[in-house]
Write a protein that holds these residues in place. Structure first.
Motif, PDB file in Angstrom:
ATOM      1  N   GLN A  75       0.842  -1.203   0.000  1.00 25.58           N
ATOM      2  CA  GLN A  75       0.000   0.000   0.000  1.00 25.58           C
ATOM      3  C   GLN A  75       0.877   1.253   0.000  1.00 25.58           C
ATOM      4  OE1 GLN A  75      -3.050   0.130   3.029  1.00 25.58           O
ATOM      5  NE2 GLN A  75      -3.136  -2.103   3.108  1.00 25.58           N
ATOM      6  N   HIS A  76       0.385   2.302  -0.634  1.00 22.82           N
ATOM      7  CA  HIS A  76       1.065   3.601  -0.631  1.00 22.82           C
ATOM      8  C   HIS A  76       0.337   4.515   0.346  1.00 22.82           C
ATOM      9  CE1 HIS A  76       3.444   3.348  -4.557  1.00 22.82           C
ATOM     10  NE2 HIS A  76       2.939   2.159  -4.336  1.00 22.82           N
ATOM     11  N   TRP A  77       1.076   5.081   1.281  1.00 21.51           N
ATOM     12  CA  TRP A  77       0.515   6.009   2.262  1.00 21.51           C
ATOM     13  C   TRP A  77       1.319   7.298   2.229  1.00 21.51           C
ATOM     14  CZ3 TRP A  77      -3.326   5.141   6.094  1.00 21.51           C
ATOM     15  CH2 TRP A  77      -3.880   3.856   6.099  1.00 21.51           C
ATOM     16  N   ASN A  78       0.636   8.436   2.247  1.00 22.88           N
ATOM     17  CA  ASN A  78       1.289   9.726   2.451  1.00 22.88           C
ATOM     18  C   ASN A  78       1.129  10.055   3.930  1.00 22.88           C
ATOM     19  OD1 ASN A  78       1.993   9.977  -0.218  1.00 22.88           O
ATOM     20  ND2 ASN A  78       0.176  11.116  -0.757  1.00 22.88           N
ATOM     21  N   VAL A  79       2.252  10.126   4.627  1.00 17.57           N
ATOM     22  CA  VAL A  79       2.242  10.227   6.085  1.00 17.57           C
ATOM     23  C   VAL A  79       3.015  11.464   6.516  1.00 17.57           C
ATOM     24  CG1 VAL A  79       2.817   9.028   8.231  1.00 17.57           C
ATOM     25  CG2 VAL A  79       2.238   7.697   6.191  1.00 17.57           C
ATOM     26  N   SER A  80       2.449  12.218   7.440  1.00 18.07           N
ATOM     27  CA  SER A  80       3.160  13.346   8.040  1.00 18.07           C
ATOM     28  C   SER A  80       4.324  12.797   8.857  1.00 18.07           C
ATOM     29  CB  SER A  80       2.226  14.133   8.950  1.00 18.07           C
ATOM     30  OG  SER A  80       2.957  15.062   9.712  1.00 18.07           O
ATOM     31  N   PRO A  81       5.483  13.453   8.810  1.00 18.87           N
ATOM     32  CA  PRO A  81       6.618  12.969   9.600  1.00 18.87           C
ATOM     33  C   PRO A  81       6.342  12.957  11.096  1.00 18.87           C
ATOM     34  CG  PRO A  81       7.208  14.973   8.400  1.00 18.87           C
ATOM     35  CD  PRO A  81       5.831  14.600   7.995  1.00 18.87           C
TER      36      PRO A  81
END
Length: 107
Positions: A75-81
């Motif tokens: 899965q591709h996730w855009n995650v805040s650091p």
């Protein structure tokens, strides 16, 4: 130096508001950028999305406000650091006192 906003015109207040919002956005982006510098592309990380079990994956890309992580199941996730933790392999955990570090928000 305090600003007496009661003496400002509507146009001056709108300009002040625009400048305040722009400054707050800049500070937020600078903070996010500093947090991103703690991680690098190719690094293994873990995170816990709301309503999901903890996930592990590899950082593949820096975005403006997030990093893209490809999880172990693809899965591709855009995650805040803010929500990332450096993940270590089981071999590294065995050599590290205390084992794998807890995820952000866990104690």
């Amino acid at each position: 130096m305090p600003i007496d906003i009661d003496r400002l015109t509507e146009a001056e207040l709108l300009d002040l508001n625009r400048r305040i919002v722009a400054r707050l956005n800049f500070l937020r982006e600078a903070r996010t950028h500093r947090q991103m510098l703690n991680f690098s592309v190719g690094q293994r990380v873990s995170f816990r999305p709301p309503g999901y079990a903890p996930m592990r994956g590899v950082i593949t890309k820096y975005n403006r406000k997030t990093v893209t992580v490809i999880t172990e199941d693809g899965q591709h996730w855009n995650v805040s650091p803010d929500f990332l933790a450096k993940d270590i392999t089981p071999d590294e955990a065995a050599r590290t006192p205390g084992g794998n570090p807890s995820l952000p928000g866990e104690t």
